[in-house]
Design a protein around this motif. Structure first.
Motif, PDB file in Angstrom:
ATOM      1  N   SER A   1     -24.005  14.898  19.464  1.00  0.00           N
ATOM      2  CA  SER A   1     -22.712  13.826  18.691  1.00  0.00           C
ATOM      3  C   SER A   1     -21.849  15.062  20.541  1.00  0.00           C
ATOM      4  CB  SER A   1     -21.771  15.076  17.606  1.00  0.00           C
ATOM      5  OG  SER A   1     -20.793  14.202  17.204  1.00  0.00           O
ATOM      6  N   SER A   2     -20.930  13.448  20.498  1.00  0.00           N
ATOM      7  CA  SER A   2     -19.699  13.841  21.151  1.00  0.00           C
ATOM      8  C   SER A   2     -17.873  13.868  20.441  1.00  0.00           C
ATOM      9  CB  SER A   2     -19.986  12.370  21.566  1.00  0.00           C
ATOM     10  OG  SER A   2     -19.158  11.392  21.763  1.00  0.00           O
ATOM     11  N   SER A   3     -18.252  14.252  19.807  1.00  0.00           N
ATOM     12  CA  SER A   3     -17.080  14.093  18.971  1.00  0.00           C
ATOM     13  C   SER A   3     -17.064  15.404  17.373  1.00  0.00           C
ATOM     14  CB  SER A   3     -16.146  13.107  18.450  1.00  0.00           C
ATOM     15  OG  SER A   3     -17.193  12.659  17.523  1.00  0.00           O
ATOM     16  N   GLY A   4     -15.888  15.803  16.824  1.00  0.00           N
ATOM     17  CA  GLY A   4     -16.388  16.446  15.502  1.00  0.00           C
ATOM     18  C   GLY A   4     -16.768  17.643  15.300  1.00  0.00           C
ATOM     19  N   ILE A   5     -15.861  18.354  14.100  1.00  0.00           N
ATOM     20  CA  ILE A   5     -15.904  19.962  14.667  1.00  0.00           C
ATOM     21  C   ILE A   5     -17.328  20.611  14.599  1.00  0.00           C
ATOM     22  CG2 ILE A   5     -15.071  21.906  12.953  1.00  0.00           C
ATOM     23  CD1 ILE A   5     -13.618  20.375  11.318  1.00  0.00           C
ATOM     24  N   GLY A   6     -18.407  20.376  14.594  1.00  0.00           N
ATOM     25  CA  GLY A   6     -19.565  20.509  15.307  1.00  0.00           C
ATOM     26  C   GLY A   6     -19.473  20.512  16.331  1.00  0.00           C
ATOM     27  N   HIS A   7     -19.354  19.398  17.240  1.00  0.00           N
ATOM     28  CA  HIS A   7     -19.746  19.093  18.962  1.00  0.00           C
ATOM     29  C   HIS A   7     -18.145  20.079  19.233  1.00  0.00           C
ATOM     30  CE1 HIS A   7     -19.311  17.572  22.557  1.00  0.00           C
ATOM     31  NE2 HIS A   7     -18.194  17.514  22.107  1.00  0.00           N
ATOM     32  N   MET A   8     -17.459  20.419  18.828  1.00  0.00           N
ATOM     33  CA  MET A   8     -16.592  21.352  19.789  1.00  0.00           C
ATOM     34  C   MET A   8     -16.620  22.942  19.238  1.00  0.00           C
ATOM     35  SD  MET A   8     -14.233  24.186  18.637  1.00  0.00           S
ATOM     36  CE  MET A   8     -14.618  24.016  17.160  1.00  0.00           C
ATOM     37  N   ILE A   9     -17.857  23.355  18.196  1.00  0.00           N
ATOM     38  CA  ILE A   9     -18.480  24.136  17.939  1.00  0.00           C
ATOM     39  C   ILE A   9     -20.029  24.620  18.944  1.00  0.00           C
ATOM     40  CG2 ILE A   9     -19.889  25.843  16.833  1.00  0.00           C
ATOM     41  CD1 ILE A   9     -18.530  25.303  14.202  1.00  0.00           C
ATOM     42  N   MET A  10     -20.161  23.108  19.517  1.00  0.00           N
ATOM     43  CA  MET A  10     -21.636  23.759  20.387  1.00  0.00           C
ATOM     44  C   MET A  10     -21.238  23.499  21.893  1.00  0.00           C
ATOM     45  SD  MET A  10     -24.172  23.550  19.248  1.00  0.00           S
ATOM     46  CE  MET A  10     -25.368  23.006  19.898  1.00  0.00           C
ATOM     47  N   ASP A  11     -19.818  23.027  21.655  1.00  0.00           N
ATOM     48  CA  ASP A  11     -19.096  23.628  23.718  1.00  0.00           C
ATOM     49  C   ASP A  11     -18.989  24.421  23.684  1.00  0.00           C
ATOM     50  OD1 ASP A  11     -19.425  20.644  24.264  1.00  0.00           O
ATOM     51  OD2 ASP A  11     -17.768  20.122  24.376  1.00  0.00           O
ATOM     52  N   SER A  12     -17.764  25.377  22.459  1.00  0.00           N
ATOM     53  CA  SER A  12     -17.561  26.709  22.811  1.00  0.00           C
ATOM     54  C   SER A  12     -18.354  27.361  23.204  1.00  0.00           C
ATOM     55  CB  SER A  12     -16.512  26.936  20.971  1.00  0.00           C
ATOM     56  OG  SER A  12     -15.833  25.638  21.110  1.00  0.00           O
ATOM     57  N   GLN A  13     -19.841  27.072  22.055  1.00  0.00           N
ATOM     58  CA  GLN A  13     -21.181  28.373  22.325  1.00  0.00           C
ATOM     59  C   GLN A  13     -20.622  27.935  23.791  1.00  0.00           C
ATOM     60  OE1 GLN A  13     -24.505  27.327  21.267  1.00  0.00           O
ATOM     61  NE2 GLN A  13     -25.540  29.264  20.533  1.00  0.00           N
ATOM     62  N   ALA A  14     -21.289  27.029  24.501  1.00  0.00           N
ATOM     63  CA  ALA A  14     -21.737  27.022  26.085  1.00  0.00           C
ATOM     64  C   ALA A  14     -20.581  28.256  26.766  1.00  0.00           C
ATOM     65  CB  ALA A  14     -21.749  25.118  26.596  1.00  0.00           C
TER      66      ALA A  14
ATOM     67  N   GLY B   1     -13.687  32.107  20.038  1.00  0.00           N
ATOM     68  CA  GLY B   1     -12.656  32.453  19.476  1.00  0.00           C
ATOM     69  C   GLY B   1     -12.916  31.087  18.194  1.00  0.00           C
ATOM     70  N   GLN B   2     -12.850  30.053  19.609  1.00  0.00           N
ATOM     71  CA  GLN B   2     -13.119  29.031  18.874  1.00  0.00           C
ATOM     72  C   GLN B   2     -13.958  28.512  17.682  1.00  0.00           C
ATOM     73  OE1 GLN B   2     -13.385  26.684  22.173  1.00  0.00           O
ATOM     74  NE2 GLN B   2     -11.127  26.846  22.805  1.00  0.00           N
ATOM     75  N   ILE B   3     -15.205  28.833  18.434  1.00  0.00           N
ATOM     76  CA  ILE B   3     -16.553  29.402  17.666  1.00  0.00           C
ATOM     77  C   ILE B   3     -15.749  29.638  15.531  1.00  0.00           C
ATOM     78  CG2 ILE B   3     -18.879  29.297  16.430  1.00  0.00           C
ATOM     79  CD1 ILE B   3     -19.662  29.573  19.736  1.00  0.00           C
ATOM     80  N   ILE B   4     -15.385  30.425  15.712  1.00  0.00           N
ATOM     81  CA  ILE B   4     -14.765  31.093  14.521  1.00  0.00           C
ATOM     82  C   ILE B   4     -14.124  30.651  13.637  1.00  0.00           C
ATOM     83  CG2 ILE B   4     -13.729  32.949  13.253  1.00  0.00           C
ATOM     84  CD1 ILE B   4     -15.357  34.789  15.167  1.00  0.00           C
ATOM     85  N   PHE B   5     -12.747  30.304  14.860  1.00  0.00           N
ATOM     86  CA  PHE B   5     -11.665  28.527  14.412  1.00  0.00           C
ATOM     87  C   PHE B   5     -12.729  27.977  13.816  1.00  0.00           C
ATOM     88  CE2 PHE B   5      -8.124  25.899  14.583  1.00  0.00           C
ATOM     89  CZ  PHE B   5      -7.267  26.219  14.185  1.00  0.00           C
ATOM     90  N   GLY B   6     -13.164  26.866  14.330  1.00  0.00           N
ATOM     91  CA  GLY B   6     -13.739  26.121  13.881  1.00  0.00           C
ATOM     92  C   GLY B   6     -14.369  25.950  12.287  1.00  0.00           C
TER      93      GLY B   6
END
Lengths: 257, 255
Positions: free
Chosen positions: A206-219, A224-229
């Motif tokens: 995916s290139s957008s969405g909360i899940g996508h942000m979480i994957m990006d943050s893991q990289a 902090g971002q993962i938990i916020f998501g």
């Protein structure tokens, strides 16, 4: 404590809030106290700071809206097709005999296992996200609605017949209204599951969405971002649940007693 | 009143099948009911009295014998001339009381303005004025049952079938409801078939009592109750009241 004794409304709220406070306190103690490495678990202050930067700088609001749109889209699709089929199955036994075995089987197919297949079929666009949610919700809705409608009190149906209600009238005048509150409860439950499916769908391709942000943050090892998501998902879920409950109370005041 | 009975039952039989075994719910029911009578059907559970009521309501078909409702003087249309009251009130809990009472009129397509007026009058008759806009859950069991009685009368049926309507009520409420029923019956002038397992209730209410026994299910007796109306609770100490109840006790093997 006396079993089943109700708690006063004020005390109920206080107790509910108290656990949140306790939870955050334990988290803060573990992180600020240095018991857990910051690499693996961000402290609450970092989480809030990262969350703010997500919203203010990285346009996270757009991701949130995209995810909400997907959840609602998939959920509405599953409900629009699943509720009528469930009603038909609950009311008419031959229809139930026709669909029930397959639906029961399909219900156990994990939606996440379909993701690779759905990517092949529908690409990584919106259609694929909606399909994952649909696969995960549709069969559950069908079965639960069918059971609810089928469980309508027999004596109530018989009474309606003596009042002159016809076969089709039984569905419209008795089966539907008497199971409407429970159907609304089923939809509330399934909406919660739809939130799980959408994140799973967004974690993969995916290139957008909360899940996508979480994957990006893991990289980026940005816990902090993962938990916020995750917390954002929790709050949206809580809000939608609250709205759904309030709506049910308004629509079905008679079902409370 | 014409001499022709309003309801004529002759050798009525009803069999239930489960797999290959047959079970006679009613073996040979034969009795007549005149228009305007209040007939009590009394007997233990499993004697077929409720089944007979369902046959009369048209919910089930009979397997043998003759069931005739209606006479030259009193025509009968099964779709609109039956009102039924069950052991439970069975109100539609998503409708307010007035809307519940109006349901049969709505289904039969009667003129609603008149039906509304009639429904209000019936609710007054059963002592529920002021509860029209309440939901069923806001009423006690006895009040719900009275609403169910009003509902069974709203389309002005010629025949009212009551299946142990007061069975779930406490003894005191039940006595009150018996008196109310007699009052409503006198005012509304309906033919009522009243199923009960209460022997003194059957005698207290009925112009006639039909007794059923169980195992095997069959009709055991059918006799007139010669006690004057209006009946009050004092009647239960009347000598003849005792004779009638003893007669039923004996038939049911309790003496």
């Amino acid at each position: 404590m006396t079993p089943l004794k109700p708690v006063a409304p004020g005390a109920r709220v206080a107790l509910g809030v108290a656990f949140f406070v306790l939870f955050f306190a334990a988290w803060a103690a573990a992180t600020f106290g240095g018991y857990v490495s910051a690499t693996f678990l961000a402290d609450p202050a970092t989480m809030l700071r990262e969350g703010w930067s997500l919203l203010a700088v990285h346009g996270f609001i757009k991701d949130i809206l995209v995810t909400i749109w997907r959840v609602l889209g998939g959920f509405v699709l599953a409900a629009a097709l699943g509720v009528p089929l469930g009603i038909a199955m609950g009311a008419y036994k031959p229809i139930e005999a026709f669909f029930e075995p397959f639906v029961s089987f399909a219900r156990y197919l994990p939606a996440s296992a379909f993701i690779p297949l759905l990517i092949l079929w529908a690409g990584t666009g919106e259609a694929q996200k909606l399909l994952v949610i649909f696969v995960g919700s549709f069969f559950q809705v069908v079965l639960m609605v069918a059971v609810t409608v089928g469980n309508t009190r027999r004596d109530l149906v018989e009474a309606a017949y003596t009042l002159g209600v016809t076969d089709r009238g039984i569905v419209r005048r008795v089966l539907l209204p008497s199971s409407a509150p429970e159907m609304a409860e089923i939809l509330r439950l399934v909406l919660g599951w739809a939130w799980t499916y959408v994140i799973v769908a967004e974690l993969i391709g995916s290139s957008s969405g909360i899940g996508h942000m979480i994957m990006d943050s893991q990289a980026l090892l940005n816990t902090g971002q993962i938990i916020f998501g995750i917390i954002v998902i929790g709050f949206i879920g809580l809000a939608s649940d609250f709205l759904f409950k309030a709506l049910n109370r308004r629509l079905f005041p008679w079902s409370l007693a | 009143m014409s001499a022709e009975p309003f309801i004529h039952l002759a050798g009525v039989r009803k069999v239930y099948r489960r797999g290959k075994t047959e079970h006679a719910a009613i073996s040979d029911a034969t009795f007549d009911v005149m228009a305007g009578e209040l007939v009590s059907l009394v007997g233990p559970s499993g004697c077929g009295k409720s089944t007979l009521l369902k046959l009369l309501a048209g919910l089930h078909a009979h397997d043998g014998g003759e069931v005739r409702i209606g006479s030259g003087a009193h025509s009968f249309d099964p779709a609109r001339d039956v009102g039924m009251v069950f052991q439970a009130p069975l109100l539609l809990k998503w409708r307010r009381i007035l809307e519940n009472v109006l349901l049969p009129a709505e289904i039969l397509g009667l003129p609603m303005a008149a039906a509304r007026e009639r429904a209000r009058a019936l609710l007054a008759l059963v002592g529920l004025s002021g509860s029209e806009d309440k939901y069923p859950y806001e009423l006690s069991g006895g009040m719900q049952q009275r609403a169910a009685i009003a509902r069974s009368l709203v389309h002005d049926p010629k025949l009212v079938l009551m299946d142990e309507p007061f069975g779930a009520l406490d003894a005191l409420t039940r006595e009150k409801m018996n008196l109310e029923l007699l009052r409503i019956w006198k005012e509304a002038g309906k033919t009522i078939i009243f199923v009960t397992h209460g022997i003194s209730e059957a005698v207290f209410l009925g112009t006639r009592v039909v007794v059923f026994t169980a195992g095997p299910a069959r009709m055991a007796d059918n006799f007139q109750i010669d006690l004057p109306y209006p009946r009050t609770l004092d009647l239960k100490t009347h000598e003849r009241f005792g004779e009638y109840t003893r007669r039923i006790y004996k038939l049911l093997g309790l003496e």
